[in-house]
Design an enzyme around this catalytic site. Structure first.
Site, PDB file in Angstrom:
ATOM      1  N   GLN A 128     -18.722  28.171   0.301  1.00  0.00           N
ATOM      2  CA  GLN A 128     -17.944  29.284   0.303  1.00  0.00           C
ATOM      3  C   GLN A 128     -18.307  30.257  -0.830  1.00  0.00           C
ATOM      4  O   GLN A 128     -17.946  29.806  -2.060  1.00  0.00           O
ATOM      5  CB  GLN A 128     -16.278  29.072   0.575  1.00  0.00           C
ATOM      6  CG  GLN A 128     -15.675  30.598   1.055  1.00  0.00           C
ATOM      7  CD  GLN A 128     -14.226  30.467   0.788  1.00  0.00           C
ATOM      8  OE1 GLN A 128     -13.324  29.884  -0.078  1.00  0.00           O
ATOM      9  NE2 GLN A 128     -13.319  30.931   1.720  1.00  0.00           N
ATOM     10  N   HIS A 203     -16.512  34.654   1.485  1.00  0.00           N
ATOM     11  CA  HIS A 203     -15.062  34.784   1.286  1.00  0.00           C
ATOM     12  C   HIS A 203     -14.462  36.209   1.373  1.00  0.00           C
ATOM     13  O   HIS A 203     -14.787  36.668   0.265  1.00  0.00           O
ATOM     14  CB  HIS A 203     -14.682  33.867   0.159  1.00  0.00           C
ATOM     15  CG  HIS A 203     -13.316  33.726   0.003  1.00  0.00           C
ATOM     16  ND1 HIS A 203     -12.272  34.073   1.103  1.00  0.00           N
ATOM     17  CD2 HIS A 203     -12.541  32.895  -0.685  1.00  0.00           C
ATOM     18  CE1 HIS A 203     -11.005  33.596   0.613  1.00  0.00           C
ATOM     19  NE2 HIS A 203     -11.317  32.859  -0.510  1.00  0.00           N
ATOM     20  N   ALA A 205     -11.304  36.774   2.554  1.00  0.00           N
ATOM     21  CA  ALA A 205     -10.048  36.713   2.558  1.00  0.00           C
ATOM     22  C   ALA A 205      -9.199  36.717   1.283  1.00  0.00           C
ATOM     23  O   ALA A 205      -9.632  36.698   0.419  1.00  0.00           O
ATOM     24  CB  ALA A 205      -9.842  35.367   3.583  1.00  0.00           C
ATOM     25  N   TYR A 208      -9.329  38.409  -2.504  1.00  0.00           N
ATOM     26  CA  TYR A 208     -10.530  38.614  -3.381  1.00  0.00           C
ATOM     27  C   TYR A 208     -11.268  39.603  -3.458  1.00  0.00           C
ATOM     28  O   TYR A 208     -10.944  40.502  -2.339  1.00  0.00           O
ATOM     29  CB  TYR A 208     -10.932  37.095  -3.477  1.00  0.00           C
ATOM     30  CG  TYR A 208     -10.090  36.101  -3.765  1.00  0.00           C
ATOM     31  CD1 TYR A 208      -9.728  35.825  -5.219  1.00  0.00           C
ATOM     32  CD2 TYR A 208      -9.518  35.122  -2.846  1.00  0.00           C
ATOM     33  CE1 TYR A 208      -8.623  34.958  -5.471  1.00  0.00           C
ATOM     34  CE2 TYR A 208      -8.591  34.023  -3.220  1.00  0.00           C
ATOM     35  CZ  TYR A 208      -8.177  34.049  -4.442  1.00  0.00           C
ATOM     36  OH  TYR A 208      -7.189  33.090  -4.815  1.00  0.00           O
ATOM     37  N   ARG A 255     -14.851  34.841   6.483  1.00  0.00           N
ATOM     38  CA  ARG A 255     -13.540  34.594   6.588  1.00  0.00           C
ATOM     39  C   ARG A 255     -12.699  35.563   6.314  1.00  0.00           C
ATOM     40  O   ARG A 255     -13.063  36.258   5.246  1.00  0.00           O
ATOM     41  CB  ARG A 255     -13.445  33.388   5.530  1.00  0.00           C
ATOM     42  CG  ARG A 255     -11.766  32.658   5.837  1.00  0.00           C
ATOM     43  CD  ARG A 255     -11.428  31.604   5.006  1.00  0.00           C
ATOM     44  NE  ARG A 255     -10.690  30.633   5.733  1.00  0.00           N
ATOM     45  CZ  ARG A 255      -9.740  29.984   5.202  1.00  0.00           C
ATOM     46  NH1 ARG A 255      -9.441  29.972   4.029  1.00  0.00           N
ATOM     47  NH2 ARG A 255      -9.041  29.109   6.002  1.00  0.00           N
ATOM     48  N   GLY A 314      -1.728  26.450   9.566  1.00  0.00           N
ATOM     49  CA  GLY A 314      -0.521  25.661  10.122  1.00  0.00           C
ATOM     50  C   GLY A 314      -0.726  25.010  11.287  1.00  0.00           C
ATOM     51  O   GLY A 314       0.453  24.511  12.202  1.00  0.00           O
ATOM     52  N   GLY A 335      -6.611  22.769   6.856  1.00  0.00           N
ATOM     53  CA  GLY A 335      -6.420  22.767   5.337  1.00  0.00           C
ATOM     54  C   GLY A 335      -6.032  21.574   4.719  1.00  0.00           C
ATOM     55  O   GLY A 335      -6.515  20.350   4.284  1.00  0.00           O
ATOM     56  N   ARG A 336      -4.441  21.571   4.744  1.00  0.00           N
ATOM     57  CA  ARG A 336      -3.922  20.521   3.899  1.00  0.00           C
ATOM     58  C   ARG A 336      -4.022  19.055   4.747  1.00  0.00           C
ATOM     59  O   ARG A 336      -3.934  18.029   4.016  1.00  0.00           O
ATOM     60  CB  ARG A 336      -2.390  20.980   3.621  1.00  0.00           C
ATOM     61  CG  ARG A 336      -2.275  21.995   2.450  1.00  0.00           C
ATOM     62  CD  ARG A 336      -0.855  22.755   2.912  1.00  0.00           C
ATOM     63  NE  ARG A 336      -1.196  23.703   4.098  1.00  0.00           N
ATOM     64  CZ  ARG A 336       0.018  23.757   4.665  1.00  0.00           C
ATOM     65  NH1 ARG A 336       1.381  23.737   4.504  1.00  0.00           N
ATOM     66  NH2 ARG A 336      -0.209  24.612   5.972  1.00  0.00           N
TER      67      ARG A 336
HETATM   68  C1  LIG Z   1      -5.117  23.486  -2.424  1.00  0.00           C
HETATM   69  C2  LIG Z   1      -5.492  24.867  -1.493  1.00  0.00           C
HETATM   70  C3  LIG Z   1      -6.613  25.527  -1.992  1.00  0.00           C
HETATM   71  C4  LIG Z   1      -7.163  26.512  -1.274  1.00  0.00           C
HETATM   72  N1  LIG Z   1      -8.280  27.196  -1.492  1.00  0.00           N
HETATM   73  C5  LIG Z   1      -8.841  28.069  -0.766  1.00  0.00           C
HETATM   74  C6  LIG Z   1     -10.175  28.662  -0.930  1.00  0.00           C
HETATM   75  O1  LIG Z   1     -10.845  28.200  -2.109  1.00  0.00           O
HETATM   76  N2  LIG Z   1     -10.740  29.425  -0.211  1.00  0.00           N
HETATM   77  C7  LIG Z   1     -10.030  29.859   0.805  1.00  0.00           C
HETATM   78  O2  LIG Z   1     -10.360  30.772   1.573  1.00  0.00           O
HETATM   79  N3  LIG Z   1      -8.784  29.248   1.394  1.00  0.00           N
HETATM   80  C8  LIG Z   1      -8.106  28.432   0.447  1.00  0.00           C
HETATM   81  N4  LIG Z   1      -6.955  27.986   0.753  1.00  0.00           N
HETATM   82  C9  LIG Z   1      -6.533  28.285   2.128  1.00  0.00           C
HETATM   83  C10 LIG Z   1      -6.847  27.162   3.252  1.00  0.00           C
HETATM   84  O3  LIG Z   1      -8.075  27.225   3.415  1.00  0.00           O
HETATM   85  C11 LIG Z   1      -6.057  27.274   4.596  1.00  0.00           C
HETATM   86  O4  LIG Z   1      -6.326  28.774   4.880  1.00  0.00           O
HETATM   87  C12 LIG Z   1      -4.550  27.111   4.291  1.00  0.00           C
HETATM   88  O5  LIG Z   1      -4.193  25.880   3.640  1.00  0.00           O
HETATM   89  C13 LIG Z   1      -3.691  27.110   5.495  1.00  0.00           C
HETATM   90  O6  LIG Z   1      -4.356  26.022   6.590  1.00  0.00           O
HETATM   91  P1  LIG Z   1      -3.510  24.549   6.807  1.00  0.00           P
HETATM   92  O7  LIG Z   1      -2.213  25.034   7.443  1.00  0.00           O
HETATM   93  O8  LIG Z   1      -4.302  23.762   7.729  1.00  0.00           O
HETATM   94  O9  LIG Z   1      -3.446  23.765   5.391  1.00  0.00           O
HETATM   95  C14 LIG Z   1      -6.256  27.095   0.040  1.00  0.00           C
HETATM   96  C15 LIG Z   1      -5.339  25.972   0.428  1.00  0.00           C
HETATM   97  C16 LIG Z   1      -4.834  25.163  -0.480  1.00  0.00           C
HETATM   98  C17 LIG Z   1      -3.578  24.426   0.183  1.00  0.00           C
END
Ligand SMILES: Cc1cc2nc3c(=O)[nH]c(=O)nc-3n(C[C@H](O)[C@H](O)[C@H](O)COP(=O)(O)O)c2cc1C
Length: 377
Positions: A128, A203, A205, A208, A255, A314, A335-336
């Site tokens: 990314q 990126h 989104a 940034y 993104r 989510g 993500g999480r």
């Molecule tokens: C610890 C953490 C770090 C994240 N870092 C980034 C990142 O570097 N780039 C990005 O586009 N989104 C980042 N996000 C957002 C995640 O990509 C994702 O959009 C968000 O966690 C929601 O998805 P989920 O509900 O499946 O967790 C981050 C989220 C978390 C929790």
């Protein structure tokens, strides 16, 4: 004092107001859609379960990917595709303690260790490309003021290398700055390709630099990069074109986050802005468009985009499968869940219980809470 946890909470809180409408109460139902392989243009993915990009702050002061990161990513190699954490394309783009970069040969060598480890485990991985713009801080910039489309400060605070500080008013970019930044994206993409990545994700989104150009709350320019939507999209399109000069276009994803308010972002008409963005990205033959979910806007974006679509935000196993079944996307990013479950694909397949993410170790820089989430036994 604002903790990392609070910052994450802020991001996720914003997202949850959108995502809770589709929250699953039952993670155990299995649907085959997520496990179907697909061709992402010419790249075969064994499933549609994508690892979302996540900053983890483990790259140290050298900003260089390392063996611990190689271990973390290779643990997650069964993802259909891994998208790495945001990675600074240049020194002016840097803005998060412990995050990695890709603007020196040492950075390339560090990332090569990661791509080799992931490929050895049979995985696929995109880098990314990240420029933080106004949410960097002079403490990351040898005292220089961060740059952005307009001299508008984000409300809020950041963790700078010397502690929690308020965001500063950025310096509005000159045309020369814009041309330099575009060049930095393409140089970084070239380096990513050299480091063995299967592709790159731009990126654009979450507030940034590119998003700061797109949304009118942070872009008040009066030249051809500001004002009407087409002008606000010009930087994104120039970056995409430049990256496509150095990486095959079918290995470039983008993104977008149409209405995520994280980083003090707003736009007068997000539906119009992001449908236009999606339209402007058609015709390139991109690998995919990756949308951090907005249940109102994503369907309009999908309707005008000509390639594979990833939804994120989510989702659980059941809700992700339902979205695929409803034709809302080709892939779902997690993500999480991926952070806490290295073997997420297998857990979804078996309908197994999931480890819960520990927010206190999201960005600590250590192996704890990073490479020690237990796999299924
Ligand atoms: C610890 C953490 C770090 C994240 N870092 C980034 C990142 O570097 N780039 C990005 O586009 N989104 C980042 N996000 C957002 C995640 O990509 C994702 O959009 C968000 O966690 C929601 O998805 P989920 O509900 O499946 O967790 C981050 C989220 C978390 C929790």
């Amino acid at each position: 004092m604002l903790s990392r946890r609070a910052m994450t909470g802020c991001f996720l809180g914003a997202l949850f107001s959108l995502a809770s409408r589709r929250a699953s109460t039952n993670e155990s139902i299995k649907h085959p859609g997520l496990f179907d392989s697909m061709l992402l243009r010419n790249l075969r993915l064994p499933n549609r379960i994508i690892m979302a990009p996540m900053t983890r702050g483990r790259a140290g002061v050298q900003r260089t990917a390392n063996p611990l990161m190689a271990e973390y990513y290779s643990q997650r190699a069964t993802a259909g595709l891994i998208v790495t954490e945001g990675t600074a394309i240049s020194a002016p783009g840097y803005g998060w303690v412990g995050s990695p970069a890709i603007y020196t040969d040492a950075h390339v060598a560090g990332w090569k260790g990661v791509t080799d480890a992931v490929h050895k485990q049979g995985g696929r991985i995109f880098l990314q490309l990240w420029h933080t713009g106004r949410v960097s801080h002079p403490d990351f910039q040898d005292g220089e003021t961060p740059i952005a489309p307009s001299a508008i400060a984000a409300a809020g605070k950041t963790h700078s290398p010397s502690g929690v500080k308020s965001y500063v008013t950025p310096r509005a970019m000159t045309r020369r700055d814009i041309a330099d930044a575009v060049r930095e994206y393409s140089r970084a993409a070239e380096r990513a390709w050299k480091a063995g990545f299967d592709g790159v994700e731009i990126h654009a989104a979450n507030g940034y630099l590119i998003d700061q150009f797109i949304r009118d709350g942070s872009n008040q320019r009066t030249d051809e990069y500001g004002g009407r939507v087409r002008n606000r999209l010009r930087f994104l399109i120039e970056v995409t074109e430049a990256v496509a000069q150095v990486v095959p276009v079918d290995r470039i994803g983008v993104r977008l986050s149409p209405d995520n308010p994280y980083n003090d972002m707003r736009d007068g008409n997000p539906a119009e802005t992001f449908t236009q963005a999606s339209k402007a990205l058609t015709g390139f033959g991109l690998a995919y468009l990756h949308v951090v979910e907005s249940v109102q806007i994503a369907p309009h974006m999908r309707a005008v985009f000509d390639g594979p679509f990833i939804l994120n935000g989510g989702y659980g196993a059941e809700t992700g499968a339902a979205a695929l079944r409803a034709g809302e996307a080709e892939m779902i990013a997690y993500g999480r869940h991926f952070l806490a479950n290295p073997d997420l694909v297998e857990r979804f397949r078996r309908g197994a219980a999931l480890n819960q993410p520990d927010t206190s170790t999201f960005y600590t820089g250590e192996p704890k809470g990073y490479t020690d989430y237990p796999p299924l036994t």
